[in-house]
Design a protein around this motif. Structure first.
Motif, PDB file in Angstrom:
ATOM      1  N   ILE A  43      53.591   1.073 120.370  1.00 55.42           N
ATOM      2  CA  ILE A  43      52.557   0.552 119.477  1.00 55.42           C
ATOM      3  C   ILE A  43      53.204   0.188 118.153  1.00 55.42           C
ATOM      4  N   PHE A  44      53.116  -1.092 117.831  1.00 56.56           N
ATOM      5  CA  PHE A  44      53.662  -1.657 116.603  1.00 56.56           C
ATOM      6  C   PHE A  44      52.558  -1.667 115.553  1.00 56.56           C
ATOM      7  N   LEU A  45      52.843  -1.124 114.398  1.00 57.43           N
ATOM      8  CA  LEU A  45      51.901  -1.142 113.282  1.00 57.43           C
ATOM      9  C   LEU A  45      52.242  -2.348 112.418  1.00 57.43           C
TER      10      LEU A  45
ATOM     11  N   VAL B  16      58.316 -12.685 115.664  1.00 55.29           N
ATOM     12  CA  VAL B  16      59.055 -13.414 114.630  1.00 55.29           C
ATOM     13  C   VAL B  16      58.264 -13.301 113.339  1.00 55.29           C
ATOM     14  N   TRP B  17      58.968 -13.066 112.280  1.00 59.30           N
ATOM     15  CA  TRP B  17      58.433 -12.520 111.067  1.00 59.30           C
ATOM     16  C   TRP B  17      59.060 -13.229 109.887  1.00 59.30           C
ATOM     17  N   GLY B  18      58.358 -14.051 109.182  1.00 59.11           N
ATOM     18  CA  GLY B  18      58.997 -14.735 108.051  1.00 59.11           C
ATOM     19  C   GLY B  18      57.966 -15.320 107.115  1.00 59.11           C
TER      20      GLY B  18
ATOM     21  N   GLN C 126      63.073   4.968 127.738  1.00 55.75           N
ATOM     22  CA  GLN C 126      63.529   4.490 126.431  1.00 55.75           C
ATOM     23  C   GLN C 126      62.964   3.127 126.076  1.00 55.75           C
ATOM     24  N   ARG C 127      62.881   2.900 124.770  1.00 58.42           N
ATOM     25  CA  ARG C 127      62.620   1.552 124.261  1.00 58.42           C
ATOM     26  C   ARG C 127      63.808   1.131 123.419  1.00 58.42           C
ATOM     27  N   ILE C 128      64.280  -0.091 123.653  1.00 56.91           N
ATOM     28  CA  ILE C 128      65.328  -0.678 122.812  1.00 56.91           C
ATOM     29  C   ILE C 128      64.712  -1.855 122.077  1.00 56.91           C
ATOM     30  N   ASN C 129      64.955  -1.915 120.779  1.00 64.96           N
ATOM     31  CA  ASN C 129      64.483  -3.043 119.977  1.00 64.96           C
ATOM     32  C   ASN C 129      65.693  -3.707 119.334  1.00 64.96           C
ATOM     33  N   LEU C 130      65.782  -5.029 119.497  1.00 65.01           N
ATOM     34  CA  LEU C 130      66.839  -5.802 118.841  1.00 65.01           C
ATOM     35  C   LEU C 130      66.204  -6.529 117.671  1.00 65.01           C
TER      36      LEU C 130
ATOM     37  N   LEU D 186      56.178   3.419 108.478  1.00 61.77           N
ATOM     38  CA  LEU D 186      55.797   2.155 107.849  1.00 61.77           C
ATOM     39  C   LEU D 186      56.806   1.788 106.760  1.00 61.77           C
ATOM     40  N   HIS D 187      57.330   0.564 106.820  1.00 64.45           N
ATOM     41  CA  HIS D 187      58.353   0.137 105.861  1.00 64.45           C
ATOM     42  C   HIS D 187      58.310  -1.376 105.696  1.00 64.45           C
ATOM     43  N   GLN D 188      59.028  -1.864 104.686  1.00 61.48           N
ATOM     44  CA  GLN D 188      59.286  -3.297 104.520  1.00 61.48           C
ATOM     45  C   GLN D 188      60.763  -3.530 104.792  1.00 61.48           C
ATOM     46  N   ASP D 189      61.126  -4.702 105.308  1.00 56.34           N
ATOM     47  CA  ASP D 189      62.537  -5.052 105.480  1.00 56.34           C
ATOM     48  C   ASP D 189      62.945  -5.845 104.245  1.00 56.34           C
ATOM     49  N   ARG D 190      63.638  -5.178 103.320  1.00 56.53           N
ATOM     50  CA  ARG D 190      63.943  -5.872 102.065  1.00 56.53           C
ATOM     51  C   ARG D 190      65.374  -5.669 101.604  1.00 56.53           C
TER      52      ARG D 190
ATOM     53  N   PRO E 201      63.677 -15.768 108.650  1.00 56.87           N
ATOM     54  CA  PRO E 201      62.791 -14.812 109.312  1.00 56.87           C
ATOM     55  C   PRO E 201      63.579 -13.671 109.937  1.00 56.87           C
ATOM     56  N   ILE E 202      62.861 -12.714 110.493  1.00 53.20           N
ATOM     57  CA  ILE E 202      63.451 -11.679 111.333  1.00 53.20           C
ATOM     58  C   ILE E 202      62.897 -11.900 112.737  1.00 53.20           C
ATOM     59  N   VAL E 203      63.752 -11.741 113.728  1.00 51.00           N
ATOM     60  CA  VAL E 203      63.326 -11.894 115.122  1.00 51.00           C
ATOM     61  C   VAL E 203      63.526 -10.556 115.810  1.00 51.00           C
ATOM     62  N   SER E 204      62.470 -10.030 116.409  1.00 53.79           N
ATOM     63  CA  SER E 204      62.471  -8.681 116.968  1.00 53.79           C
ATOM     64  C   SER E 204      62.159  -8.743 118.465  1.00 53.79           C
ATOM     65  N   VAL E 205      63.072  -8.215 119.288  1.00 53.54           N
ATOM     66  CA  VAL E 205      62.952  -8.285 120.748  1.00 53.54           C
ATOM     67  C   VAL E 205      62.722  -6.873 121.288  1.00 53.54           C
TER      68      VAL E 205
ATOM     69  N   PHE F 251      54.406  -4.754 105.515  1.00 56.58           N
ATOM     70  CA  PHE F 251      54.730  -3.409 106.018  1.00 56.58           C
ATOM     71  C   PHE F 251      54.528  -3.356 107.528  1.00 56.58           C
ATOM     72  N   HIS F 252      55.387  -2.569 108.200  1.00 57.04           N
ATOM     73  CA  HIS F 252      55.295  -2.430 109.653  1.00 57.04           C
ATOM     74  C   HIS F 252      55.989  -1.149 110.083  1.00 57.04           C
ATOM     75  N   GLY F 253      55.717  -0.716 111.306  1.00 55.65           N
ATOM     76  CA  GLY F 253      56.335   0.501 111.824  1.00 55.65           C
ATOM     77  C   GLY F 253      56.041   0.646 113.309  1.00 55.65           C
ATOM     78  N   ILE F 254      56.534   1.736 113.893  1.00 54.88           N
ATOM     79  CA  ILE F 254      56.331   2.017 115.323  1.00 54.88           C
ATOM     80  C   ILE F 254      55.778   3.442 115.457  1.00 54.88           C
ATOM     81  N   LEU F 255      54.653   3.593 116.170  1.00 49.90           N
ATOM     82  CA  LEU F 255      54.083   4.926 116.411  1.00 49.90           C
ATOM     83  C   LEU F 255      54.986   5.716 117.365  1.00 49.90           C
TER      84      LEU F 255
ATOM     85  N   ARG G 145      67.190   2.419 119.236  1.00 48.71           N
ATOM     86  CA  ARG G 145      66.870   3.099 120.497  1.00 48.71           C
ATOM     87  C   ARG G 145      65.835   4.199 120.254  1.00 48.71           C
ATOM     88  N   TYR G 146      64.673   4.046 120.897  1.00 46.21           N
ATOM     89  CA  TYR G 146      63.585   5.020 120.778  1.00 46.21           C
ATOM     90  C   TYR G 146      63.536   5.872 122.028  1.00 46.21           C
ATOM     91  N   GLU G 147      63.582   7.175 121.856  1.00 43.34           N
ATOM     92  CA  GLU G 147      63.319   8.117 122.951  1.00 43.34           C
ATOM     93  C   GLU G 147      61.857   8.549 122.801  1.00 43.34           C
TER      94      GLU G 147
HETATM   95  C1  MD6 Z   1      60.810  -2.001 116.160  1.00 50.26           C
HETATM   96  N1  MD6 Z   1      60.820  -3.254 114.201  1.00 50.26           N
HETATM   97  O1  MD6 Z   1      60.104  -2.839 116.687  1.00 50.26           O
HETATM   98  C2  MD6 Z   1      60.970  -1.972 114.696  1.00 50.26           C
HETATM   99  N2  MD6 Z   1      61.128  -5.263 111.322  1.00 50.26           N
HETATM  100  O2  MD6 Z   1      61.432  -1.155 116.787  1.00 50.26           O
HETATM  101  C3  MD6 Z   1      60.954  -3.539 112.916  1.00 50.26           C
HETATM  102  O3  MD6 Z   1      61.188  -2.711 112.068  1.00 50.26           O
HETATM  103  C4  MD6 Z   1      60.774  -4.921 112.547  1.00 50.26           C
HETATM  104  O4  MD6 Z   1      59.873  -5.556 114.662  1.00 50.26           O
HETATM  105  C5  MD6 Z   1      60.957  -6.520 110.910  1.00 50.26           C
HETATM  106  C6  MD6 Z   1      60.433  -7.496 111.712  1.00 50.26           C
HETATM  107  C7  MD6 Z   1      60.082  -7.174 112.982  1.00 50.26           C
HETATM  108  C8  MD6 Z   1      60.240  -5.876 113.430  1.00 50.26           C
END
Ligand code: MD6
Ligand code: FE
Length: 214
Positions: free
Chosen positions: A154-156, A178-180, A204-208, A131-135, A143-147, A187-191, A122-124
Motif C-alpha cells: 500500500i502506497f501512501l 512516475v512522479w514529477g 518480498q517487495r523490491i522497488n526500483l 511518509l517523506h518527500q524526495d528532496r 521526474p522520479i520513476v518507481s517500479v 509526501f509519500h510512503g509505504i505501509l 527491499r521490503y520484507e
Molecule cells: C516505494 N517509493 O515504493 C517507495 N519516491 O518503495 C518512493 O519512496 C517513491 O515510489 C518517489 C517517487 C515514487 C516513489
C-alpha cells in the motif's frame, strides 16, 4: 487460458494528480528480466539497512546502481559515486533498467528522462517507509520513476504539505509510478508490508526508483 492475466490487458494509465501517473502493469513484460538481473547487482553492492541522521536503523534494506547512489548515515542523506560498503563505484545501470525508466517517463509526459541513479529498496514483511518527500536531488525538473516488483504494497500518496491526508493505493508487481512536475515534492510512503503474499519474489517487495540526481 485466462485472458485477464495477459500483461497487455492489465495495462492501464491512472493520473493521480497533475504530475503523478500510475502506469499499471507497465513493467510486466520485462519483469522476469528485471528480477533476473538483481542478483548480479546485489553481488557487487549488497542490500544493507542504512542509518538515518537521527540514528534510527531503516527497516527497508537498500542498495543502488548507476553513476550515483542514495546513501544515509549519521551525517545525513546524500548521493555518492561510490558504495560506502567497499569504496568502489556502484554497479552500472543496466540498459534494460534505463530503457524502462525512459519509456515510462515518456508515457507519463516527461520525455528525455536520463536517470543517473537507481535506488533499489527491499521490503520484507512488516517493513515500511515513513511518509517523506524526495528532496535530495539537485534538480526537481526531472521526474522520479518507481517500479514495483514482487509482493504488493500500500502506497501512501499525500500532498505538498505533510498535514494533507494521504490517499492509499495498492501497487502490484509490474506497476510503475512516475512522479514529477507539480507533484515532485508530494509526501509519500509505504505501509508495513503484509506477510501473507507469495509472488515471483516470495514474500518480498523490491522497488526500483530511478532519479536524476547529479
Ligand atoms: C516505494 N517509493 O515504493 C517507495 N519516491 O518503495 C518512493 O519512496 C517513491 O515510489 C518517489 C517517487 C515514487 C516513489
Ligand atoms: Fe520516495
Amino acid at each position: 487460458m485466462t485472458p485477464f492475466l495477459l500483461p497487455e490487458l492489465r495495462e492501464e494509465t491512472v493520473v493521480l494528480c497533475p504530475g503523478a501517473t500510475l502506469l499499471r502493469g507497465f513493467a510486466l513484460a520485462q519483469s522476469d528480466d528485471l528480477v533476473a538481473i538483481l542478483p548480479n547487482l546485489t553481488a557487487q553492492s549488497p542490500f544493507r539497512q542504512m542509518v538515518t541522521k537521527g540514528g534510527h536503523l531503516m527497516s527497508v534494506a537498500m542498495t543502488n546502481c548507476g553513476a550515483l547512489g542514495w546513501v544515509s548515515d549519521r551525517k545525513g542523506y546524500r548521493y555518492a559515486a561510490c558504495d560506502p560498503a567497499h569504496g568502489r563505484p556502484w554497479p552500472a545501470l543496466p540498459d534494460l533498467f534505463r530503457d524502462l525508466a525512459q519509456g515510462a517517463a515518456n508515457d507519463a509526459g516527461f520525455p528525455g528522462f536520463s536517470p543517473d541513479v537507481c535506488l533499489i529498496n527491499r521490503y520484507e514483511p512488516g517493513t515500511r517507509l515513513a511518509l517523506h518527500q524526495d528532496r535530495d536531488e539537485r534538480d526537481f525538473t526531472a521526474p522520479i520513476v518507481s517500479v514495483s516488483l514482487g509482493a504488493p504494497a500500500i502506497f501512501l500518496f499525500g500532498g505538498r504539505e505533510r498535514s494533507e491526508k494521504p490517499r492509499r493505493l495498492k501497487l502490484f508487481h509490474g506497476d510503475v509510478v512516475v512522479w514529477g512536475g507539480q507533484a515532485r515534492l508530494n509526501f509519500h510512503g509505504i505501509l508495513p508490508l503484509k506477510p501473507d503474499q507469495s509472488t515471483i519474489l516470495g514474500p518480498q517487495r523490491i522497488n526500483l526508483t530511478f532519479r536524476k540526481a547529479g
